[in-house]
Design an enzyme around this catalytic site. Sequence first.
Site, PDB file in Angstrom:
ATOM      1  N   CYS A  83      12.410  34.343  34.758  1.00 46.48           N
ATOM      2  CA  CYS A  83      11.353  32.959  35.227  1.00 46.48           C
ATOM      3  C   CYS A  83      11.121  32.132  33.867  1.00 46.48           C
ATOM      4  O   CYS A  83      10.505  32.401  32.998  1.00 46.48           O
ATOM      5  CB  CYS A  83      10.156  33.577  35.624  1.00 46.48           C
ATOM      6  SG  CYS A  83       8.984  32.367  36.179  1.00 46.48           S
ATOM      7  N   CYS A 193      14.648  26.119  36.140  1.00 48.09           N
ATOM      8  CA  CYS A 193      13.993  27.072  36.885  1.00 48.09           C
ATOM      9  C   CYS A 193      14.979  28.022  37.419  1.00 48.09           C
ATOM     10  O   CYS A 193      16.056  27.511  37.800  1.00 48.09           O
ATOM     11  CB  CYS A 193      13.349  26.450  38.116  1.00 48.09           C
ATOM     12  SG  CYS A 193      12.477  27.355  39.360  1.00 48.09           S
TER      13      CYS A 193
HETATM   14  N1  DGL Z   1      11.859  30.856  38.899  1.00 47.66           N
HETATM   15  C1  DGL Z   1      10.661  30.330  38.501  1.00 47.66           C
HETATM   16  C2  DGL Z   1      10.949  29.465  36.974  1.00 47.66           C
HETATM   17  O1  DGL Z   1      12.126  29.803  36.641  1.00 47.66           O
HETATM   18  C3  DGL Z   1       9.974  29.498  39.412  1.00 47.66           C
HETATM   19  C4  DGL Z   1       8.431  29.052  38.911  1.00 47.66           C
HETATM   20  C5  DGL Z   1       7.495  28.959  40.093  1.00 47.66           C
HETATM   21  O2  DGL Z   1       7.128  29.900  40.655  1.00 47.66           O
HETATM   22  O3  DGL Z   1       6.888  27.906  40.133  1.00 47.66           O
HETATM   23  O4  DGL Z   1      10.379  28.596  36.483  1.00 47.66           O
END
Ligand code: DGL
Length: 269
Positions: A83, A193
Site C-alpha cells: 500500500c 496506489c
Molecule cells: N492500495 C492503497 C495504496 O496503495 C489504497 C489506499 C487507500 O486505502 O486509500 O495507497
Amino acid sequence: MKRLFIFVVIMNTQPIGIFDSGIGGTSIFKEIHTLLPNEHCIYLADSKNAPYGDKPASQILQLSIKNTKLLLDKGCKLIVVGCNTATTNAIAYLRANYNLPFIGIEPAIKPAALNTKTKTIGILATKGTLSSHLFHKTSDLYASGIKVIEQVGEGIVPLIESGKLHSDEMKELLTSYLQPMLKEHIDYLVLGCTHYPYLIPMLKKMLPKDVSIIDSGLAVAKQTKAILEKHHLLNEEKSSPSIKLYSNGSLDILNTILNHQFETAYLDF
Ligand code: DGL
C-alpha cells in the site's frame, strides 16, 4: 508513542506477509507469487478500514502497526507493505521498531521523470500518499525540472472496494482526473496506489497511445526476491506453497479480483 524494538526469529520456510487497506495489494501479491512461486504467502485485506488515503497520518500508522502485529503472530519472515499510503506514512516507524525486513511501495516517479519527453508527468495517488513527507522527498530528488501534475484519486478506492471496478461511475471519475493532465501534455501517468493497476485496461482505452502508464508492482516483487536472497530467506522447499488471503470485508469482492484462484477466508482484525 512508546518505542519497543521487537525481535523476531526468522526461518526461510515461514511465509511472506503482505497487507493493504483492502484488495488493491493483491496486484502486488500476484506479482510476488508469479516471481516467487515457492513462497508461502499470507495476505491481509483491511477492507473494513478502507480507504486509508483520507485518514490522518497517525491513524494510518496505527492501522499499519495492527496489520504488522497480526502478520508477525502468523509467523511471517518478511512483510510487504502493499500500500503506497501505508508505506509513505508508516514504513520508517515499522523498520525502526521490528527486526524483520519490510518492503514498501512508492509511486514510481523516478523512471517517469527520467524518460519524459514533454517534461510533464501525471501522478494519480491517494491524499495520504501525496501529502506525505516521503513522497515530497522522492519527488524533490528525482523530478526537479519536471512538471509533476498531482491528482488525488478521491473515490476510486471505495468504488473498487465495493465491486464497481468496471462501472460508468468509475469511467466518469477517471475522465475528470485525466482531462487536466492531458491538457498539460503528460507523456507518463504514474499509478501511485496498489488498487489502480486494476484500472489499466480502462485507462489504456482512455489515454492517447503516447502516454505510458507506470506502476511499481513488478519492481516490488523483484525487490522482495533480492532481499530474501540477501538474508538467505528464500524457501528451498519444493512442495506447493500455502497461500492464504484474509479479509475483514467482503470475500465475494476479494474472490472476484483474484479470479477465484486462491484460498480466502474472513478474519475479524
Ligand atoms: N492500495 C492503497 C495504496 O496503495 C489504497 C489506499 C487507500 O486505502 O486509500 O495507497
